[in-house]
Design a protein around this motif. Structure first.
Motif, short mmCIF file in Angstrom:
data_model
loop_
_atom_site.label_atom_id
_atom_site.label_comp_id
_atom_site.label_asym_id
_atom_site.label_seq_id
_atom_site.Cartn_x
_atom_site.Cartn_y
_atom_site.Cartn_z
N PRO A 115 0.78 -1.29 -0.29
CA PRO A 115 -0.32 -0.17 0.36
C PRO A 115 1.02 1.85 -0.03
O PRO A 115 0.77 1.70 -0.73
CB PRO A 115 -0.62 0.10 0.97
N ILE A 116 1.71 1.27 1.29
CA ILE A 116 3.19 2.57 0.62
C ILE A 116 3.88 2.91 0.25
O ILE A 116 3.68 3.70 -0.65
CB ILE A 116 3.42 2.96 2.37
N LEU A 117 4.57 1.95 -0.86
CA LEU A 117 4.73 1.27 -2.37
C LEU A 117 3.82 1.57 -3.18
O LEU A 117 5.12 2.62 -4.45
CB LEU A 117 4.92 0.75 -2.14
N LEU A 118 3.10 1.69 -3.44
CA LEU A 118 1.67 1.68 -4.08
C LEU A 118 1.89 2.92 -4.52
O LEU A 118 1.58 3.92 -5.61
CB LEU A 118 0.81 0.61 -3.82
N LEU A 119 1.59 3.94 -3.30
CA LEU A 119 1.06 5.32 -3.01
C LEU A 119 2.44 6.03 -3.45
O LEU A 119 2.18 7.35 -4.19
CB LEU A 119 0.72 5.89 -1.53
N MET A 120 3.46 5.88 -3.59
CA MET A 120 4.63 6.81 -4.17
C MET A 120 4.61 6.21 -4.97
O MET A 120 5.17 7.12 -5.72
CB MET A 120 5.93 5.92 -2.66
N TYR A 121 4.18 5.25 -5.82
CA TYR A 121 5.12 5.04 -6.85
C TYR A 121 3.58 6.07 -7.86
O TYR A 121 4.05 6.74 -9.25
CB TYR A 121 4.56 3.58 -7.34
N ILE A 122 2.27 5.77 -7.53
CA ILE A 122 1.73 6.26 -8.24
C ILE A 122 1.75 7.81 -8.15
O ILE A 122 1.62 8.57 -9.41
CB ILE A 122 0.29 6.16 -6.98
#
Length: 465
Positions: free
Chosen positions: A25-32
């Motif tokens: 979730p946090i890595l995904l938000l960072m990549y978004i």
């Protein structure tokens, strides 16, 4: 297969699932946010150029020049992350690029635009390869394609939700005396800084220091990762510098360059392409329509990464996905029917997004230690030069041969990339003779994922032919 082996496989799957739910979730938000930062330029293009008078040629140069600084600082960034730890370094990257992204609101002439784009590339350098390296600290190879795929959801999600958001921010033109594109850069930059600060307190450098993992689960995960690292030791280049000159790493770099040229050649221009198809200016409605290809990419990535892990046919799946991307790109450039043109864009986006998480299982299957840090970074840095070359090549082809020539050129490049991946098994026979590593068909990376076979021979590193 013994009961204990079945239980150990189930335990590992359970632990990986828990790790995935914690980290993604946090890595995904960072990549978004990383992808939204890049795509914002495409959404701002028309209004920004109208307000500043910056030409198409200057736009193409500025869009691509980002990747010069990005490429130069990729390897040093990854080596620094390995030294100081992932949490502090990934957070530093986000905070610094968020600040520069906000400063894009002041890009009112060509030289400010060029300078901020170079600085943005420098500050963001190392984020993506850092995350790919970070995931190897947590996720065993047999689960890596699907977890990489979940991280890669960031790209299509950035367009699904970011497209309408960017369009909505553009529609706020005049609020506070600012242009819509200034509001867009300011807001997304501030959000990036906030998420970077959160990441510092949320992430852990690896399983050994994570307090949220119980001792039993920690041992299960570390045992699987240790077994994988042991199997890599005789096949990986020794040290950071040797990895930079490894023929295998350079081959992967060339393949990734073709992938990235197809990605960014369309990413920078998709909003304006959609606007031309529907005959409306870039705004909220066009932002909604641009989400359609990325929904298709999301579905394709979910399905193909799981297929890659379950069958072990990573090379074949990556080849087919990139070939499909090339087909979609070329069709989107020659089809006049709006619905069919949009369908072609969907195929192109699905192909060039889904190929990437599968592709990254190839180099990470044999690189380890400092060689993994530098090798992954080099592959990504050379690949991301495609972001510099693609807009320029597309623009030059269109000026010389007509409006469709740019997309046809990018499609050809995608087909070349598919051929490189497909031929890698055979090319490796030549490369490994000069690589100084033990003979292993690292390019095939079609690991037998049969649990029974693994249980009978847990040290097996044989790749299918």
């Amino acid at each position: 297969m013994s009961t204990n082996t079945v239980e150990s496989q189930a335990d590992l799957k359970r632990v990986v699932s828990r790790v995935t739910k914690r980290l993604i979730p946090i890595l995904l938000l960072m990549y978004i946010l990383a992808f939204l930062d890049r795509s914002n330029l495409g959404f701002a293009k028309d209004a920004w150029q109208a307000d500043t008078g910056i030409s198409d040629a200057a736009y193409a140069l500025g869009a691509g020049i980002f990747f010069i600084g990005y490429a130069v600082f990729e390897v040093p960034s990854n080596l620094m992350m390995q030294r100081v730890g992932a949490k502090i370094w990934l957070a530093r990257i986000m905070v610094s690029w968020g600040i520069v992204s906000s400063l894009m609101m002041f890009a009112t002439n060509e030289w400010l635009f060029y300078g901020l784009r170079v600085l943005l590339g420098i500050t963001e350098a190392g984020f993506f390869p850092g995350v790919i390296l970070f995931l190897t600290y947590w996720i065993p190879l047999d689960y890596r394609a699907r977890v990489n795929g979940l991280f890669y959801f960031g790209a299509p999600l950035a367009f699904i939700f970011g497209g309408p958001l960017s369009g909505l921010l553009l529609d706020l033109d005049g609020l506070g005396g600012m242009h819509g594109w200034q509001i867009m850069f300011l807001v997304t930059g501030i959000v990036t800084v906030i998420v970077g600060i959160i990441a510092f307190y949320y992430l852990d450098n690896g399983p050994k220091t994570a307090k949220w993992i119980g001792e039993k689960d920690r041992e299960i995960l570390l045992s699987a990762l240790s077994l994988e690292e042991t199997s890599k030791e005789s096949h990986s280049p020794r040290g950071a510098w040797k990895a930079l000159f490894s023929p295998a790493v350079l081959y992967f770099s060339a393949a990734f360059l073709t992938i990235q040229m197809s990605v960014y050649g369309i990413t920078f221009y998709l909003p304006t392409q959609i606007a031309e198809i529907v005959g409306k200016p870039v705004g909220f409605e066009v932002g909604l329509l641009t989400s359609v290809p990325w929904i298709c990419a999301l579905i394709a990535t979910f399905l193909l990464t799981r297929l890659a892990d379950s069958t072990g046919q990573r090379r074949l799946i990556a080849t087919c996905a990139l070939a499909a991307a090339g087909l979609g790109i070329v069709l989107s450039g020659v089809i006049e029917n709006p619905i069919l043109a949009l369908a072609a864009m969907c195929l192109g986006a699905a192909g060039f997004i889904s190929v990437q998480p599968v592709f990254w299982t190839l180099p990470t299957s044999f690189l380890t230690g400092a060689a993994a840090a530098s090798g992954i970074a080099l592959i990504n840095s050379i690949g991301n030069l495609g972001g510099f070359l693609a807009p320029i090549a597309k623009n030059a082809a269109e000026e010389s041969f007509g409006p469709s020539a740019g997309l046809i050129l990018l499609a050809i490049i995608a087909f070349i990339g598919a051929a490189l991946i497909a031929a890698s098994r055979y090319v490796n026979k030549i490369l490994r003779a000069t690589d100084g590593t033990k003979a292993l068909d690292t390019f095939a990376v079609e690991v037998h994922n049969n649990p029974t076979e693994k249980a009978q021979n847990p040290n097996n590193t044989e790749f299918s032919k």
